[in-house]
Design a protein around this motif. Structure first.
Motif, PDB file in Angstrom:
ATOM      1  N   ASP A 157     -14.276  14.842 -11.964  1.00  0.00           N
ATOM      2  CA  ASP A 157     -13.095  14.909 -12.819  1.00  0.00           C
ATOM      3  C   ASP A 157     -12.071  13.847 -12.426  1.00  0.00           C
ATOM      4  O   ASP A 157     -11.973  13.453 -11.261  1.00  0.00           O
ATOM      5  CB  ASP A 157     -12.424  16.284 -12.717  1.00  0.00           C
ATOM      6  CG  ASP A 157     -13.201  17.375 -13.415  1.00  0.00           C
ATOM      7  OD1 ASP A 157     -13.921  17.073 -14.382  1.00  0.00           O
ATOM      8  OD2 ASP A 157     -13.091  18.539 -12.979  1.00  0.00           O
ATOM      9  N   ARG A 158     -11.292  13.456 -13.414  1.00  0.00           N
ATOM     10  CA  ARG A 158     -10.142  12.584 -13.199  1.00  0.00           C
ATOM     11  C   ARG A 158      -8.935  13.504 -13.051  1.00  0.00           C
ATOM     12  O   ARG A 158      -8.803  14.510 -13.757  1.00  0.00           O
ATOM     13  CB  ARG A 158      -9.979  11.653 -14.400  1.00  0.00           C
ATOM     14  CG  ARG A 158      -8.834  10.679 -14.302  1.00  0.00           C
ATOM     15  CD  ARG A 158      -8.809   9.738 -15.513  1.00  0.00           C
ATOM     16  NE  ARG A 158      -9.002  10.418 -16.785  1.00  0.00           N
ATOM     17  CZ  ARG A 158      -8.022  10.981 -17.502  1.00  0.00           C
ATOM     18  NH1 ARG A 158      -6.781  10.954 -17.069  1.00  0.00           N
ATOM     19  NH2 ARG A 158      -8.286  11.584 -18.654  1.00  0.00           N
ATOM     20  N   ARG A 165      -6.188  18.230 -14.840  1.00  0.00           N
ATOM     21  CA  ARG A 165      -7.599  17.840 -14.921  1.00  0.00           C
ATOM     22  C   ARG A 165      -7.838  17.043 -16.198  1.00  0.00           C
ATOM     23  O   ARG A 165      -7.473  17.473 -17.294  1.00  0.00           O
ATOM     24  CB  ARG A 165      -8.474  19.088 -14.913  1.00  0.00           C
ATOM     25  CG  ARG A 165      -9.936  18.834 -15.040  1.00  0.00           C
ATOM     26  CD  ARG A 165     -10.690  20.177 -15.035  1.00  0.00           C
ATOM     27  NE  ARG A 165     -12.093  19.942 -15.257  1.00  0.00           N
ATOM     28  CZ  ARG A 165     -12.678  20.012 -16.446  1.00  0.00           C
ATOM     29  NH1 ARG A 165     -11.983  20.326 -17.519  1.00  0.00           N
ATOM     30  NH2 ARG A 165     -13.967  19.764 -16.556  1.00  0.00           N
ATOM     31  N   ASN A 166      -8.447  15.881 -16.027  1.00  0.00           N
ATOM     32  CA  ASN A 166      -8.826  15.025 -17.153  1.00  0.00           C
ATOM     33  C   ASN A 166      -7.659  14.877 -18.125  1.00  0.00           C
ATOM     34  O   ASN A 166      -6.589  14.447 -17.720  1.00  0.00           O
ATOM     35  CB  ASN A 166     -10.108  15.532 -17.797  1.00  0.00           C
ATOM     36  CG  ASN A 166     -11.276  15.492 -16.823  1.00  0.00           C
ATOM     37  OD1 ASN A 166     -11.405  14.561 -16.040  1.00  0.00           O
ATOM     38  ND2 ASN A 166     -12.123  16.501 -16.862  1.00  0.00           N
ATOM     39  N   ILE A 198     -10.960  22.278 -10.580  1.00  0.00           N
ATOM     40  CA  ILE A 198     -11.245  20.861 -10.774  1.00  0.00           C
ATOM     41  C   ILE A 198     -12.472  20.560  -9.931  1.00  0.00           C
ATOM     42  O   ILE A 198     -12.617  21.110  -8.835  1.00  0.00           O
ATOM     43  CB  ILE A 198     -10.066  19.985 -10.327  1.00  0.00           C
ATOM     44  CG1 ILE A 198      -8.837  20.252 -11.203  1.00  0.00           C
ATOM     45  CG2 ILE A 198     -10.433  18.502 -10.345  1.00  0.00           C
ATOM     46  CD1 ILE A 198      -7.585  19.535 -10.745  1.00  0.00           C
TER      47      ILE A 198
END
Length: 143
Positions: free
Chosen positions: A80-81, A104-105, A76
């Motif tokens: 990134d969210r 991740r995302n 990550i």
């Protein structure tokens, strides 16, 4: 010893959104391994606060981390969210195993996953105590 496999998001009961920060990246350009434990804490503590299960400032019973583990599957990086996903792996008399997946995302397979175990103790004496009913009630739906 077989290597753990990443779990799907659907295996978890609660999801928390977490924003990565520039400072989370290490020299290799991905989130540093130690930051994942912060993601674990954010996921669990956020749930405990949101559910009203604990009052970190004044509760007479507190959770102390006694064991933790994290397996890493995919990197990550900022920006990134992150989604921290939570389920309860074990609910004991005075302890809880919080199983956490880091996603991740919009990916459905965990980039990392692991657990930590809290033993709940009396704040003044640090002696183990039974889980408060309010805490058990908040954690039971995550089993």
């Amino acid at each position: 010893m077989s290597r753990p496999q990443p779990l799907p998001l659907s295996n978890f009961r609660h999801v928390t959104e977490i924003t990565t920060r520039w400072m989370d990246n290490d020299v290799y350009g991905h989130v540093n391994n130690a930051v994942y434990y912060s993601f674990f804490d954010t996921t669990v503590s956020g749930y405990l606060l949101k559910s009203g299960a604990v009052d970190f400032a004044s509760s007479t019973v507190i959770g102390l981390a006694v064991e933790s583990k994290c397996s890493y599957f995919a990197p990550i990086s900022f920006p990134d969210r992150v989604r921290g996903a939570l389920k309860i792996g074990h609910l004991g008399n005075s302890s809880v195993r919080y199983d956490v997946g880091i996603f991740r995302n919009d990916e459905q397979a965990a980039s990392a996953q692991g657990y930590f175990i809290h033993v709940y103790v009396d704040r003044a004496t640090n002696k183990p105590v039974p889980l408060p009913e309010k805490l058990k009630a908040a954690l039971t739906p995550l089993l």
